[in-house]
Design a protein around this motif. Structure first.
Motif, PDB file in Angstrom:
ATOM      1  N   THR A  96       0.872  -1.165   0.000  1.00 22.09           N
ATOM      2  CA  THR A  96       0.000   0.000   0.000  1.00 22.09           C
ATOM      3  C   THR A  96       0.916   1.223   0.000  1.00 22.09           C
ATOM      4  N   ILE A  97       0.354   2.387  -0.230  1.00 21.28           N
ATOM      5  CA  ILE A  97       1.227   3.566  -0.315  1.00 21.28           C
ATOM      6  C   ILE A  97       1.153   4.386   0.963  1.00 21.28           C
ATOM      7  N   ARG A  98       2.321   4.696   1.507  1.00 20.15           N
ATOM      8  CA  ARG A  98       2.402   5.601   2.650  1.00 20.15           C
ATOM      9  C   ARG A  98       3.741   6.323   2.580  1.00 20.15           C
ATOM     10  N   ASP A  99       3.778   7.560   3.002  1.00 26.34           N
ATOM     11  CA  ASP A  99       5.031   8.329   3.022  1.00 26.34           C
ATOM     12  C   ASP A  99       5.713   8.317   1.648  1.00 26.34           C
ATOM     13  N   PRO A 124      -2.007  -0.498  -4.324  1.00 28.19           N
ATOM     14  CA  PRO A 124      -1.806   0.649  -5.227  1.00 28.19           C
ATOM     15  C   PRO A 124      -2.133   0.294  -6.680  1.00 28.19           C
ATOM     16  N   LEU A 125      -3.244   0.816  -7.167  1.00 31.14           N
ATOM     17  CA  LEU A 125      -3.697   0.522  -8.523  1.00 31.14           C
ATOM     18  C   LEU A 125      -3.152   1.586  -9.485  1.00 31.14           C
ATOM     19  N   GLY A 126      -2.604   1.127 -10.604  1.00 35.20           N
ATOM     20  CA  GLY A 126      -2.109   2.074 -11.607  1.00 35.20           C
ATOM     21  C   GLY A 126      -0.892   2.852 -11.144  1.00 35.20           C
ATOM     22  N   VAL A 127      -0.031   2.178 -10.372  1.00 37.63           N
ATOM     23  CA  VAL A 127       1.146   2.839  -9.814  1.00 37.63           C
ATOM     24  C   VAL A 127       2.420   2.173 -10.349  1.00 37.63           C
ATOM     25  N   GLU A 131      -1.822   2.265 -17.617  1.00 38.10           N
ATOM     26  CA  GLU A 131      -2.566   1.021 -17.414  1.00 38.10           C
ATOM     27  C   GLU A 131      -2.761   0.816 -15.917  1.00 38.10           C
ATOM     28  N   ALA A 132      -4.000   0.493 -15.545  1.00 37.34           N
ATOM     29  CA  ALA A 132      -4.311   0.370 -14.134  1.00 37.34           C
ATOM     30  C   ALA A 132      -4.008  -1.040 -13.621  1.00 37.34           C
ATOM     31  N   GLY A 133      -2.727  -1.381 -13.498  1.00 37.28           N
ATOM     32  CA  GLY A 133      -2.344  -2.670 -12.942  1.00 37.28           C
ATOM     33  C   GLY A 133      -2.292  -2.605 -11.425  1.00 37.28           C
ATOM     34  N   TYR A 134      -2.456  -3.780 -10.798  1.00 39.18           N
ATOM     35  CA  TYR A 134      -2.418  -3.838  -9.337  1.00 39.18           C
ATOM     36  C   TYR A 134      -0.990  -3.976  -8.798  1.00 39.18           C
ATOM     37  N   GLU A 186      16.348   4.098  -8.791  1.00 45.72           N
ATOM     38  CA  GLU A 186      17.750   4.198  -9.194  1.00 45.72           C
ATOM     39  C   GLU A 186      18.572   4.239  -7.910  1.00 45.72           C
ATOM     40  N   ALA A 187      19.879   4.269  -8.037  1.00 45.73           N
ATOM     41  CA  ALA A 187      20.717   4.319  -6.841  1.00 45.73           C
ATOM     42  C   ALA A 187      20.396   5.590  -6.048  1.00 45.73           C
ATOM     43  N   GLY A 188      19.926   5.413  -4.801  1.00 40.22           N
ATOM     44  CA  GLY A 188      19.590   6.546  -3.950  1.00 40.22           C
ATOM     45  C   GLY A 188      18.374   7.327  -4.409  1.00 40.22           C
ATOM     46  N   PHE A 189      17.517   6.696  -5.186  1.00 33.37           N
ATOM     47  CA  PHE A 189      16.379   7.418  -5.767  1.00 33.37           C
ATOM     48  C   PHE A 189      15.161   6.512  -5.868  1.00 33.37           C
ATOM     49  N   TYR A 190      14.021   7.006  -5.395  1.00 33.01           N
ATOM     50  CA  TYR A 190      12.759   6.249  -5.474  1.00 33.01           C
ATOM     51  C   TYR A 190      11.614   7.230  -5.663  1.00 33.01           C
ATOM     52  N   ARG A 191      10.785   6.991  -6.669  1.00 36.42           N
ATOM     53  CA  ARG A 191       9.586   7.815  -6.835  1.00 36.42           C
ATOM     54  C   ARG A 191       8.412   6.928  -7.233  1.00 36.42           C
ATOM     55  N   VAL A 192       7.264   7.205  -6.649  1.00 33.52           N
ATOM     56  CA  VAL A 192       6.022   6.547  -7.050  1.00 33.52           C
ATOM     57  C   VAL A 192       5.405   7.389  -8.151  1.00 33.52           C
ATOM     58  N   LYS A 193       4.973   6.706  -9.216  1.00 35.36           N
ATOM     59  CA  LYS A 193       4.389   7.441 -10.343  1.00 35.36           C
ATOM     60  C   LYS A 193       3.070   6.811 -10.743  1.00 35.36           C
TER      61      LYS A 193
END
Lengths: 260, 380
Positions: free
Chosen positions: B37-40, B55-58, B74-77, B63-70
């Motif tokens: 699930t998504i938090r913080d 998280p649907l469609g996420v 397509e709405a995959g689970y 990358e090294a030292g890098f994380y982003r939720v986008k």
């Protein structure tokens, strides 16, 4: 069974905001238990009653900023079996150690109408620069649970559980993802002493370094990463120059950015 | 593979609108359901009881030292990979009180609290590398002469709903470690999300009696040859999209004979010794024990918490810490993870999940470090 006298505890104030000694009064739920175990022999913030020394444990808040205090701390030391410093002022010189990077005479001439009456030292220094300190409890302010832990440890002759590693461990134990990695928010956590409970990152803010440098901090590498996140030298200098500005690793790092 | 296991490996179709039924079934069977699930600003693992919490469609960018939720079109689970947490937090809680004792009139006695029921978790969305990580921790906690009961109680009670990876992340290298992107065993049910225009379903492979029961209870239809072909194609595509790779040939000997390699100082200059890599690693198992008393001294407590070989206290013995420099601590960790772990437990300590690369605040990359040492290795 004869009851042994309760250990006498004194709370001393030097240059400080009083926030750390207030932490003792903040122990609302535990206060009666605390007073059941110790005699508050000297604590002007809580009571006018003064019991003469020597004291079993002295909690010392504040830094040394005046010639008078530089002498007074020796009297406190002589009257204390164990001396524990509490807070960033007592352990690192506090926010008032910003004077250490400036000309105090110039400051006093600007701030005070009659600077000739001001007797102050050029540097704000931690207690350990003046007398032997048995234990240092970090924080601006200190964490009251840690204060209870330290007092309990000293009362019962054991080692306090106040680990010196990074705030990062507390974040991960809490399940808080890294702010630098997850949203690019610069954080001092990787070089900062744990103890606060990792509050700021839980609210998506970077650590401000209130507890000062952790064991073996790599401030240079962290600064390089902050620069990659778009932080300039002036901001980096100020980040390291706050409540623990005069703690050696933070002082060196802020000076490195001042020269840039 | 035993006869019952091979009999259990049948393929079905789970519709996207049956995820809630899956969760409900597991909860009715007495499991607490946990999943992504998504938090913080990150995908984390927590208790979930509603399919909408997944998280649907996420998508995640790693990358090294890098994380982003986008967001993705397509709405995959499960169109992201592993996030900030690992399942070890459920199997070996980060903090745990082992016992309490009290002193009454000079007599010490243990304080026995009401026994707490050990939580039975069904993990939903366990990635193949994470199944491998749980198997690694099994060897550590269960297979030696000293079994960790705290882990055993939790481990023996779990159900695993695996999800094979269709969209590997930028720091994934499970193919190098031979742990993914398809789960081969160690699950009750394994799902592969098939997502095409006008077609969105899961191919579900049963891996245990519980998996078979799920298929029966949810009245899952058998997968068609087309479904099975699509599943194979999805997994094959994923295997070709690894963000990282590591050459593991003779890596034990390679690292053991390069203890003086200058690269250790190079990485030591960057390493914050903050312990993030060990905290997010799904196989790192170190913990410490802390003893405290209350203010009265009449109650004592012993607790354990996750610890890390990156702290000074970790190697503190009489006279001081053994590994004082960051380079020594990094070398110790990486050599253990990739090399001496094999001598100790018979497997690699690394499963290729990439968490230590993503979640290092300064982006130190274990695959890059291993490659650098191999590139200028001493001797043969």
């Amino acid at each position: 069974m004869a009851t042994r006298p309760k250990p006498k505890v004194a709370v001393w104030k030097f240059a400080s905001c009083d926030g750390c000694q207030l932490s003792l009064l903040d122990c609302e739920d535990e206060l009666l238990a605390v007073l059941g175990e110790i005699e508050l022999a000297y604590f002007p913030e809580a009571t006018r009653m003064v019991v003469k020394g020597p004291y079993d444990i002295s909690l010392v808040e504040g830094s040394i900023t005046s010639p008078h205090d530089a002498e007074r701390i020796h009297k406190v030391r002589r009257a204390s079996k164990k001396l524990v410093t509490i807070g960033a002022c007592a352990t690192a010189g506090g926010i008032q150690a910003l004077r250490n990077f400036a000309d105090v005479k110039e400051y006093t001439s600007i701030v005070y109408a009659s600077p000739q009456y001001i007797e102050t030292l050029s540097h704000s220094t931690p207690i350990q620069n003046h007398v032997f300190v048995d234990f240092e409890l970090r924080g601006c302010p200190i964490n009251k649970a840690q204060l209870l832990e330290v007092v309990s440890a000293f009362l019962h002759g054991r080692k306090p559980v106040t680990p010196p590693h990074a705030v990062c461990l507390a974040c991960k134990l809490n399940g808080t993802p890294c702010t630098m990695v997850a949203h690019g928010t610069p954080c001092l956590g990787p070089v900062t002493h744990t103890g606060c409970g990792a509050i700021c990152p839980a609210f998506h803010r970077g650590c401000y370094g209130c507890f000062g440098p952790k064991e073996t901090p790599n401030t240079t590498s962290l600064s390089n990463q902050w620069e990659k996140l778009g932080v300039d030298s002036a901001t980096l200098m100020r980040a390291f120059r706050s409540f623990n500005a005069y703690a050696e690793p933070f002082r060196k790092e802020s000076e490195a950015h001042e020269r840039k | 593979m035993s006869a019952s296991e091979s009999a259990a490996k049948s393929k079905f179709v789970l519709r996207t609108n049956q995820i809630q039924a899956l969760i409900d079934f597991l909860r009715e069977r007495g499991y607490r359901t946990a999943g992504p699930t998504i938090r913080d600003c990150a995908v984390i693992y927590d208790e979930i009881n509603n399919a909408e919490q997944i998280p649907l469609g996420v998508a995640d960018e790693q990358e090294a030292g890098f994380y982003r939720v986008k967001k993705r079109k397509e709405a995959g689970y499960f169109s992201y990979v592993v996030g900030a947490h690992s399942w070890k937090k459920f199997l070996n809680p980060p903090r745990f009180t082992l016992w309490k004792a009290k002193m009454d009139n000079g007599e010490m006695s243990l304080v026995v609290d009401e026994p707490q029921a050990v939580p039975h978790y069904a993990f939903i969305g366990v990635r193949p590398c994470e199944i491998a990580a749980i198997a690694v921790q099994d060897r550590v906690y269960l297979d030696g002469p000293y079994v960790d009961n705290l882990y055993k109680e939790r481990r023996s009670a779990i159900a695993i709903i695996a999800v094979n990876c269709a969209h590997p992340g930028g720091t994934c290298f499970c193919v190098s470690m031979d742990t993914g992107p398809e789960a081969k065993s160690g699950f009750d049910l394994a799902l592969t999300e098939i997502q095409e225009t006008n077609r969105h379903l899961f191919v579900a492979t049963t891996g245990s009696d519980l998996g078979v029961e799920i298929a029966k209870a949810l009245k899952l239809e058998p997968a068609t040859p087309d479904d099975i072909a699509d599943e194979a194609a999805t997994i094959k595509r994923a295997a070709g999209k690894m963000g990282r790779k590591i050459d593991t040939s003779h890596i034990n000997e390679l690292l053991q004979r390069n203890e003086d390699h200058p690269r250790w100082n190079h990485v030591g200059d960057r390493c914050l010794n903050c312990a993030n890599c060990t905290m997010v690693c799904p196989t790192c198992f170190c913990m410490t024990v802390e003893d405290t008393t209350d203010i009265t001294g009449k109650t004592a407590e012993r607790s354990r918490r996750w610890d890390s070989c990156f702290t000074i206290e970790f190697s503190h013995i009489h006279g001081g810490a053994v590994r004082t420099s960051a380079s020594a601590r990094y070398r110790h960790w990486m050599t253990h993870k990739l090399a001496s772990w094999q001598d100790q437990f018979g497997v690699s300590g690394c499963v290729g999940c990439g968490r230590c690369i993503t979640w290092c605040p300064v982006g130190i990359d274990i695959t890059e470090e291993a490659a650098a040492i191999r590139a200028s290795s001493r001797g043969e």
